[in-house]
Design an enzyme around this catalytic site. Structure first.
Site, PDB file in Angstrom:
ATOM      1  N   GLY A  17       0.823  -1.216   0.000  1.00 34.68           N
ATOM      2  CA  GLY A  17       0.000   0.000   0.000  1.00 34.68           C
ATOM      3  C   GLY A  17       0.851   1.256   0.000  1.00 34.68           C
ATOM      4  CB  SER A  19      -0.009   4.098  -4.624  1.00 36.73           C
ATOM      5  OG  SER A  19      -1.215   4.100  -3.890  1.00 36.73           O
ATOM      6  CB  VAL A  68      -2.783  -6.970   0.466  1.00 33.57           C
ATOM      7  CG1 VAL A  68      -1.512  -6.206   0.122  1.00 33.57           C
ATOM      8  CG2 VAL A  68      -3.856  -6.052   1.030  1.00 33.57           C
ATOM      9  CB  SER A 146      -5.519   2.136  13.981  1.00 33.43           C
ATOM     10  OG  SER A 146      -6.245   3.292  14.358  1.00 33.43           O
ATOM     11  CE1 TYR A 159      -8.391   1.236   9.687  1.00 28.59           C
ATOM     12  CE2 TYR A 159      -8.701   2.280  11.827  1.00 28.59           C
ATOM     13  CZ  TYR A 159      -7.927   2.034  10.717  1.00 28.59           C
ATOM     14  OH  TYR A 159      -6.667   2.595  10.622  1.00 28.59           O
ATOM     15  CB  ILE A 192      -1.242   9.899  10.156  1.00 26.56           C
ATOM     16  CG1 ILE A 192      -0.775   9.194  11.440  1.00 26.56           C
ATOM     17  CG2 ILE A 192      -0.048  10.369   9.319  1.00 26.56           C
ATOM     18  CD1 ILE A 192       0.073  10.020  12.378  1.00 26.56           C
TER      19      ILE A 192
HETATM   20  N1  LIG Z   1      -3.878   7.967   8.356  1.00 25.52           N
HETATM   21  C1  LIG Z   1      -4.254   7.676   9.599  1.00 25.52           C
HETATM   22  O1  LIG Z   1      -4.748   8.521  10.358  1.00 25.52           O
HETATM   23  C2  LIG Z   1      -4.061   6.273  10.124  1.00 25.52           C
HETATM   24  C3  LIG Z   1      -4.251   6.065  11.500  1.00 25.52           C
HETATM   25  C4  LIG Z   1      -4.092   4.785  12.012  1.00 25.52           C
HETATM   26  C5  LIG Z   1      -3.730   3.745  11.181  1.00 25.52           C
HETATM   27  N2  LIG Z   1      -3.548   3.960   9.849  1.00 25.52           N
HETATM   28  C6  LIG Z   1      -3.186   2.821   8.993  1.00 25.52           C
HETATM   29  O2  LIG Z   1      -2.022   3.138   8.256  1.00 25.52           O
HETATM   30  C7  LIG Z   1      -2.098   2.496   6.986  1.00 25.52           C
HETATM   31  C8  LIG Z   1      -1.952   3.527   5.876  1.00 25.52           C
HETATM   32  O3  LIG Z   1      -2.955   4.513   6.040  1.00 25.52           O
HETATM   33  P1  LIG Z   1      -3.042   5.805   5.095  1.00 25.52           P
HETATM   34  O4  LIG Z   1      -3.837   6.803   5.825  1.00 25.52           O
HETATM   35  O5  LIG Z   1      -1.695   6.134   4.579  1.00 25.52           O
HETATM   36  O6  LIG Z   1      -3.950   5.229   3.903  1.00 25.52           O
HETATM   37  P2  LIG Z   1      -4.289   5.839   2.453  1.00 25.52           P
HETATM   38  O7  LIG Z   1      -3.821   7.223   2.276  1.00 25.52           O
HETATM   39  O8  LIG Z   1      -5.730   5.518   2.215  1.00 25.52           O
HETATM   40  O9  LIG Z   1      -3.403   4.873   1.528  1.00 25.52           O
HETATM   41  C9  LIG Z   1      -3.687   3.499   1.505  1.00 25.52           C
HETATM   42  C10 LIG Z   1      -2.677   2.787   0.626  1.00 25.52           C
HETATM   43  O10 LIG Z   1      -3.029   1.389   0.581  1.00 25.52           O
HETATM   44  C11 LIG Z   1      -3.214   0.992  -0.782  1.00 25.52           C
HETATM   45  N3  LIG Z   1      -4.236  -0.046  -0.818  1.00 25.52           N
HETATM   46  C12 LIG Z   1      -5.538   0.047  -0.479  1.00 25.52           C
HETATM   47  N4  LIG Z   1      -6.157  -1.128  -0.644  1.00 25.52           N
HETATM   48  C13 LIG Z   1      -5.207  -1.995  -1.097  1.00 25.52           C
HETATM   49  C14 LIG Z   1      -5.218  -3.364  -1.438  1.00 25.52           C
HETATM   50  N5  LIG Z   1      -6.345  -4.092  -1.369  1.00 25.52           N
HETATM   51  N6  LIG Z   1      -4.071  -3.938  -1.876  1.00 25.52           N
HETATM   52  C15 LIG Z   1      -2.924  -3.215  -1.970  1.00 25.52           C
HETATM   53  N7  LIG Z   1      -2.850  -1.910  -1.637  1.00 25.52           N
HETATM   54  C16 LIG Z   1      -3.978  -1.304  -1.203  1.00 25.52           C
HETATM   55  C17 LIG Z   1      -3.592   2.262  -1.525  1.00 25.52           C
HETATM   56  O11 LIG Z   1      -3.184   2.185  -2.868  1.00 25.52           O
HETATM   57  P3  LIG Z   1      -4.181   2.025  -4.131  1.00 25.52           P
HETATM   58  O12 LIG Z   1      -5.420   2.819  -3.832  1.00 25.52           O
HETATM   59  O13 LIG Z   1      -3.352   2.555  -5.255  1.00 25.52           O
HETATM   60  O14 LIG Z   1      -4.438   0.541  -4.207  1.00 25.52           O
HETATM   61  C18 LIG Z   1      -2.704   3.286  -0.799  1.00 25.52           C
HETATM   62  O15 LIG Z   1      -1.390   3.250  -1.314  1.00 25.52           O
HETATM   63  C19 LIG Z   1      -3.427   1.748   6.957  1.00 25.52           C
HETATM   64  O16 LIG Z   1      -3.244   0.420   7.374  1.00 25.52           O
HETATM   65  C20 LIG Z   1      -4.244   2.505   7.978  1.00 25.52           C
HETATM   66  O17 LIG Z   1      -5.291   1.726   8.519  1.00 25.52           O
HETATM   67  C21 LIG Z   1      -3.713   5.220   9.300  1.00 25.52           C
END
Ligand SMILES: NC(=O)c1ccc[n+]([C@@H]2O[C@H](COP(=O)([O-])OP(=O)(O)OC[C@H]3O[C@@H](n4cnc5c(N)ncnc54)[C@H](OP(=O)(O)O)[C@@H]3O)[C@@H](O)[C@H]2O)c1
Length: 264
Positions: A17, A19, A68, A146, A159, A192
């Site tokens: 993930g 991108s 994934v 998270s 979630y 984040i």
């Molecule tokens: N941001 C926050 O506040 C926060 C807080 C706690 C935990 N997290 C965790 O941190 C991680 C990243 O979060 P983020 O906020 O950076 O997310 P994001 O901006 O939504 O990015 C998600 C990434 O995962 C990829 N993705 C989604 N579904 C996928 C799949 N089925 N197979 C492969 N790749 C996939 C997306 O790429 P494509 O769309 O190109 O496939 C993208 O690169 C996640 O596990 C999230 O739950 C985030």
């Protein structure tokens, strides 16, 4: 004071993930420190520019389209990584996502989609990568949970349940795979700033307080990359089964400020 122990130079890493958001920053950080980085997302077009950017900075990157949720695609992604780099030492299970809804409005399909992405995606990648780590010199696995996997998260029950399961999986696997020299740790971010969160909340970059402060409502992707690099490095050689929370001092209440109608 020596700092070499914080380096990931020469490490063969997979970041799922990547991108955009946290995964992208983790991949760029590891590559900048000398790791060979294999990255994936569901779209080759979205993950290619990230790999190109890493190469332009002098790093080594392999970009693969891989969902994934699909075990066969994960298998092929890990095989391609091993073929390209000669092995895999580090897996960052970052791919994840959610939508916000009261529990009673979550359909069976919606529930399964989130659990499938967050928990089963982690399962598939860990199974496929662990095989190489167990047969080789061990390795390091870092799972993204998270804060919403650590406490109640209204309107994020699917979630929250999937992210809580990742914490227990981390602990269990750290014991099962310790004899193979595999460390398994977890990072639990608070809110984040990422494209994913911006889309959900409509939060813009300029609404973010400076990075020097910890009493801010929202963190930066670098805050998570810093901790992931530490956990991946020899500096964390005696840490396994841990969940590191990275949340600053958030505002009270749930992360999406869901109005539960409790005020009258
Ligand atoms: N941001 C926050 O506040 C926060 C807080 C706690 C935990 N997290 C965790 O941190 C991680 C990243 O979060 P983020 O906020 O950076 O997310 P994001 O901006 O939504 O990015 C998600 C990434 O995962 C990829 N993705 C989604 N579904 C996928 C799949 N089925 N197979 C492969 N790749 C996939 C997306 O790429 P494509 O769309 O190109 O496939 C993208 O690169 C996640 O596990 C999230 O739950 C985030």
């Amino acid at each position: 004071m020596p700092t070499d122990q914080f380096s990931v130079d020469g490490c063969n890493a997979i970041v799922t993930g990547a991108s955009q958001g946290i995964g992208r920053t983790i991949a760029e950080r590891l590559a900048a420190d000398g790791a060979n980085v294999a990255i994936c997302s569901r779209s080759q077009d979205r993950v290619d520019p990230v790999a190109e950017g890493i190469r332009e900075e002098g790093g080594t990157a392999l970009a693969v389209e891989c969902n994934v949720r699909e075990p066969d695609e994960v298998e092929a992604f890990v095989e391609a990584t091993v073929e390209e780099f000669g092995g895999v030492d580090l897996l960052v299970n970052n791919a994840g996502g959610e939508f916000v809804a009261p529990f009673e409005d979550i359909s069976e399909n919606g529930w399964k989609a989130i659990v499938d992405l967050n928990l089963h995606g982690t399962f598939h990648c860990t199974q496929a990568t662990g095989e190489y780590m167990r047969e080789g010199d061990g390795g390091c696995i870092i799972n993204l949970s998270s804060v919403n996997g650590q406490h109640a998260a209204p309107h994020e029950s699917h979630y929250s349940a999937s992210k809580a399961a990742i914490i227990r999986l981390t602990e269990t696997l750290s014991v099962e795979w310790a004899p193979y020299g595999i460390r398994v740790n977890c990072v639990a971010p608070g809110l984040i700033q990422t494209p994913g969160v911006a889309e959900t909340l409509g939060i813009q970059e300029e609404q973010m307080p400076p990075r020097e402060t910890v009493d801010r409502r929202i963190g930066h992707t670098e805050d998570i990359a810093d901790v992931v690099q530490f956990l991946a490095s020899d500096a964390a050689a005696f840490m396994t089964g841990e969940t590191v929370t990275v949340k600053g001092v958030p505002r009270a209440g749930n992360s999406f400020d869901v109005d539960l109608g409790l005020d009258g």
